[in-house]
Design a protein around this motif. Sequence first.
Motif, PDB file in Angstrom:
ATOM      1  N   VAL A 110      21.079  -6.138  -6.721  1.00  0.00           N
ATOM      2  CA  VAL A 110      19.644  -5.929  -6.657  1.00  0.00           C
ATOM      3  C   VAL A 110      18.820  -7.441  -6.722  1.00  0.00           C
ATOM      4  CG1 VAL A 110      18.140  -4.160  -7.744  1.00  0.00           C
ATOM      5  CG2 VAL A 110      19.805  -3.388  -8.032  1.00  0.00           C
ATOM      6  N   ILE A 111      18.069  -6.786  -5.634  1.00  0.00           N
ATOM      7  CA  ILE A 111      17.233  -8.291  -5.164  1.00  0.00           C
ATOM      8  C   ILE A 111      15.753  -7.751  -5.191  1.00  0.00           C
ATOM      9  CG2 ILE A 111      16.639  -9.849  -3.630  1.00  0.00           C
ATOM     10  CD1 ILE A 111      18.848  -9.412  -2.420  1.00  0.00           C
ATOM     11  N   ALA A 112      15.010  -7.999  -6.514  1.00  0.00           N
ATOM     12  CA  ALA A 112      13.415  -8.073  -6.910  1.00  0.00           C
ATOM     13  C   ALA A 112      12.441  -9.214  -6.384  1.00  0.00           C
ATOM     14  CB  ALA A 112      13.506  -8.233  -8.320  1.00  0.00           C
ATOM     15  N   ASN A 113      12.870  -8.716  -4.682  1.00  0.00           N
ATOM     16  CA  ASN A 113      11.739  -9.668  -4.105  1.00  0.00           C
ATOM     17  C   ASN A 113      10.893  -9.597  -3.754  1.00  0.00           C
ATOM     18  OD1 ASN A 113      11.490 -11.662  -1.477  1.00  0.00           O
ATOM     19  ND2 ASN A 113      11.054 -10.101  -1.015  1.00  0.00           N
ATOM     20  N   ALA A 114       9.578  -7.950  -4.309  1.00  0.00           N
ATOM     21  CA  ALA A 114       8.583  -8.108  -3.747  1.00  0.00           C
ATOM     22  C   ALA A 114       7.589  -8.217  -4.540  1.00  0.00           C
ATOM     23  CB  ALA A 114       8.521  -5.701  -3.806  1.00  0.00           C
ATOM     24  N   GLY A 115       6.434  -9.135  -4.154  1.00  0.00           N
ATOM     25  CA  GLY A 115       4.808  -9.829  -4.802  1.00  0.00           C
ATOM     26  C   GLY A 115       4.398  -9.956  -4.057  1.00  0.00           C
ATOM     27  N   ILE A 116       3.533 -10.984  -3.994  1.00  0.00           N
ATOM     28  CA  ILE A 116       1.717 -11.091  -3.541  1.00  0.00           C
ATOM     29  C   ILE A 116       1.642 -12.508  -4.527  1.00  0.00           C
ATOM     30  CG2 ILE A 116       1.611  -8.691  -3.605  1.00  0.00           C
ATOM     31  CD1 ILE A 116      -0.508  -8.342  -6.254  1.00  0.00           C
ATOM     32  N   SER A 117       0.464 -12.423  -3.405  1.00  0.00           N
ATOM     33  CA  SER A 117      -0.074 -14.502  -3.776  1.00  0.00           C
ATOM     34  C   SER A 117      -1.598 -14.711  -3.315  1.00  0.00           C
ATOM     35  CB  SER A 117       1.104 -15.499  -3.432  1.00  0.00           C
ATOM     36  OG  SER A 117       0.355 -16.880  -3.400  1.00  0.00           O
ATOM     37  N   VAL A 118      -2.222 -14.826  -4.434  1.00  0.00           N
ATOM     38  CA  VAL A 118      -3.884 -15.043  -3.979  1.00  0.00           C
ATOM     39  C   VAL A 118      -3.826 -15.582  -5.186  1.00  0.00           C
ATOM     40  CG1 VAL A 118      -5.851 -13.004  -3.512  1.00  0.00           C
ATOM     41  CG2 VAL A 118      -3.665 -12.020  -3.788  1.00  0.00           C
ATOM     42  N   GLY A 119      -5.102 -16.229  -4.643  1.00  0.00           N
ATOM     43  CA  GLY A 119      -6.080 -17.316  -5.117  1.00  0.00           C
ATOM     44  C   GLY A 119      -7.139 -16.488  -6.209  1.00  0.00           C
ATOM     45  N   ILE A 120      -7.576 -16.850  -7.325  1.00  0.00           N
ATOM     46  CA  ILE A 120      -8.091 -16.935  -8.299  1.00  0.00           C
ATOM     47  C   ILE A 120      -9.508 -17.717  -9.447  1.00  0.00           C
ATOM     48  CG2 ILE A 120      -7.082 -14.496  -8.690  1.00  0.00           C
ATOM     49  CD1 ILE A 120      -7.004 -16.172 -11.498  1.00  0.00           C
ATOM     50  N   ASP A 121     -10.246 -17.473  -9.682  1.00  0.00           N
ATOM     51  CA  ASP A 121     -10.848 -17.997  -9.957  1.00  0.00           C
ATOM     52  C   ASP A 121     -11.375 -17.410 -10.707  1.00  0.00           C
ATOM     53  OD1 ASP A 121     -13.054 -19.618 -10.481  1.00  0.00           O
ATOM     54  OD2 ASP A 121     -14.540 -20.108  -8.701  1.00  0.00           O
ATOM     55  N   THR A 122     -11.361 -17.609 -12.367  1.00  0.00           N
ATOM     56  CA  THR A 122     -11.424 -17.290 -13.545  1.00  0.00           C
ATOM     57  C   THR A 122     -12.656 -16.898 -14.192  1.00  0.00           C
ATOM     58  OG1 THR A 122      -9.105 -18.371 -14.436  1.00  0.00           O
ATOM     59  CG2 THR A 122     -11.369 -17.031 -16.185  1.00  0.00           C
ATOM     60  N   ALA A 123     -13.831 -17.215 -13.427  1.00  0.00           N
ATOM     61  CA  ALA A 123     -15.426 -16.922 -13.475  1.00  0.00           C
ATOM     62  C   ALA A 123     -15.748 -16.693 -12.805  1.00  0.00           C
ATOM     63  CB  ALA A 123     -15.941 -19.265 -12.640  1.00  0.00           C
ATOM     64  N   VAL A 124     -15.192 -15.437 -12.117  1.00  0.00           N
ATOM     65  CA  VAL A 124     -15.455 -14.729 -10.771  1.00  0.00           C
ATOM     66  C   VAL A 124     -14.610 -13.717 -12.247  1.00  0.00           C
ATOM     67  CG1 VAL A 124     -14.990 -13.379  -9.048  1.00  0.00           C
ATOM     68  CG2 VAL A 124     -15.521 -16.258  -9.421  1.00  0.00           C
ATOM     69  N   LEU A 125     -16.021 -12.014 -12.515  1.00  0.00           N
ATOM     70  CA  LEU A 125     -15.558 -11.530 -13.070  1.00  0.00           C
ATOM     71  C   LEU A 125     -14.596 -10.480 -12.223  1.00  0.00           C
ATOM     72  CD1 LEU A 125     -15.705  -8.832 -15.844  1.00  0.00           C
ATOM     73  CD2 LEU A 125     -17.463  -7.940 -14.139  1.00  0.00           C
ATOM     74  N   ASP A 126     -14.095  -9.946 -10.794  1.00  0.00           N
ATOM     75  CA  ASP A 126     -13.762  -9.238 -10.333  1.00  0.00           C
ATOM     76  C   ASP A 126     -12.085 -10.056  -9.506  1.00  0.00           C
ATOM     77  OD1 ASP A 126     -15.449  -7.365  -9.623  1.00  0.00           O
ATOM     78  OD2 ASP A 126     -15.862  -8.350  -7.736  1.00  0.00           O
ATOM     79  N   ASP A 127     -12.577 -11.040  -9.833  1.00  0.00           N
ATOM     80  CA  ASP A 127     -10.380 -12.112 -10.060  1.00  0.00           C
ATOM     81  C   ASP A 127      -9.805 -11.441 -11.685  1.00  0.00           C
ATOM     82  OD1 ASP A 127     -11.790 -12.576  -7.049  1.00  0.00           O
ATOM     83  OD2 ASP A 127     -11.195 -14.876  -7.853  1.00  0.00           O
ATOM     84  N   LEU A 128     -10.009 -10.915 -12.286  1.00  0.00           N
ATOM     85  CA  LEU A 128      -9.647 -10.427 -13.129  1.00  0.00           C
ATOM     86  C   LEU A 128      -8.535  -9.586 -12.442  1.00  0.00           C
ATOM     87  CD1 LEU A 128     -11.646 -10.909 -16.092  1.00  0.00           C
ATOM     88  CD2 LEU A 128     -10.050 -12.759 -15.369  1.00  0.00           C
ATOM     89  N   GLU A 129      -9.011  -8.417 -11.964  1.00  0.00           N
ATOM     90  CA  GLU A 129      -8.571  -7.183 -11.053  1.00  0.00           C
ATOM     91  C   GLU A 129      -7.286  -8.373 -10.419  1.00  0.00           C
ATOM     92  OE1 GLU A 129      -8.397  -3.965 -12.251  1.00  0.00           O
ATOM     93  OE2 GLU A 129      -9.575  -4.530 -13.498  1.00  0.00           O
ATOM     94  N   VAL A 130      -7.638  -9.212  -9.572  1.00  0.00           N
ATOM     95  CA  VAL A 130      -6.148  -9.997  -8.471  1.00  0.00           C
ATOM     96  C   VAL A 130      -5.017 -10.078  -9.623  1.00  0.00           C
ATOM     97  CG1 VAL A 130      -6.104 -11.675  -7.428  1.00  0.00           C
ATOM     98  CG2 VAL A 130      -7.847 -10.177  -7.078  1.00  0.00           C
ATOM     99  N   MET A 131      -5.644 -10.602 -10.833  1.00  0.00           N
ATOM    100  CA  MET A 131      -4.581 -11.545 -11.840  1.00  0.00           C
ATOM    101  C   MET A 131      -3.514 -10.068 -12.547  1.00  0.00           C
ATOM    102  SD  MET A 131      -4.984 -13.741 -15.024  1.00  0.00           S
ATOM    103  CE  MET A 131      -4.460 -15.117 -14.574  1.00  0.00           C
ATOM    104  N   ARG A 132      -4.505  -8.820 -12.635  1.00  0.00           N
ATOM    105  CA  ARG A 132      -4.061  -7.479 -13.041  1.00  0.00           C
ATOM    106  C   ARG A 132      -2.691  -7.339 -12.260  1.00  0.00           C
ATOM    107  NH1 ARG A 132      -5.614  -3.851 -16.710  1.00  0.00           N
ATOM    108  NH2 ARG A 132      -7.962  -3.939 -16.056  1.00  0.00           N
ATOM    109  N   ALA A 133      -3.037  -6.857 -10.727  1.00  0.00           N
ATOM    110  CA  ALA A 133      -2.742  -6.702 -10.321  1.00  0.00           C
ATOM    111  C   ALA A 133      -0.727  -7.684  -9.354  1.00  0.00           C
ATOM    112  CB  ALA A 133      -2.856  -6.075  -8.728  1.00  0.00           C
ATOM    113  N   THR A 134      -1.341  -8.906  -9.913  1.00  0.00           N
ATOM    114  CA  THR A 134      -0.255 -10.063  -9.520  1.00  0.00           C
ATOM    115  C   THR A 134       0.589 -10.026 -10.613  1.00  0.00           C
ATOM    116  OG1 THR A 134      -2.064 -11.612  -8.954  1.00  0.00           O
ATOM    117  CG2 THR A 134      -0.165 -12.560  -9.584  1.00  0.00           C
TER     118      THR A 134
END
Length: 259
Positions: A85-109
């Motif tokens: 079983v290979i758990a390969n699915a993944g995402i890679s997106v940059g974030i800026d912690t100073a930007v509120l919306d990027d916390l949702e990117v962290m959650r998704a990651t």
Amino acid sequence: MTRAPLVFITGASSGIGQALAARYHAAGYRLALAARRGAEVTAWAQSQGIAAEEFAVYAADVRDVASITGAGRDCIASQGVPDVVIANAGISVGIDTAVLDDLEVMRATYETNNLGMAATFQPFVRAMCERGSGRLVGIASVAGIRGLPGHGAYCSSKAAVISYCESLRGECRPHGVKVVTIAPGYIDTPLTRHNRYGMPFLMAPERFAHKAFDAIAAGASFRTIPWQMGVVSKLLRMLPNALFDAVLAGRPRKRRLGE
């Protein structure tokens, strides 16, 4: 008649996942392929001339625990307990912690790279341990060795993959099930093609898949591919923080969502 061995792979619609599927098919494995874009995976398998009885596609989202664990149970019911079983699915997106919306990117990651990995393994752990054999493979990254500017979500998620797989390895070892952690360097996939910084030792996904196949077959506990990036990552880990920070000063940051 003995059935061919079975591999279950998430994120099989492109990049590393697709290359691994091709490598395992070439080795005579039956394929259980999970991805959100199930129709694309089916079309790919058919374009490769893979016979209908040699593969099954499970449309599932690893961020949705019910979806991916359900796909695992469906796999067991229709194809049997996988050998790998290979758990390969993944995402890679940059974030800026100073930007509120990027916390949702962290959650998704985290939901994709961490919870999604555990949910991928969950349906198979007990069945493999009861059988006394199998390989659970977590795809980490050399980015999990040290944190890179603008890459906080991805680096921390992959560091968590390394620790999680290490914990799971200890739990499964007494039952004959091996947990293998693969840490890719820079692989030429859709995740890396828009990076705006140098990518040393960039490797084609097909070559990566050959190396990963060998490491998984050998039951390696941890393997960096290519090996040169393993050397680089160890050297970076050894650098004092002040020197590490100086080396990375001015390095372009990972692209954020929408950039």
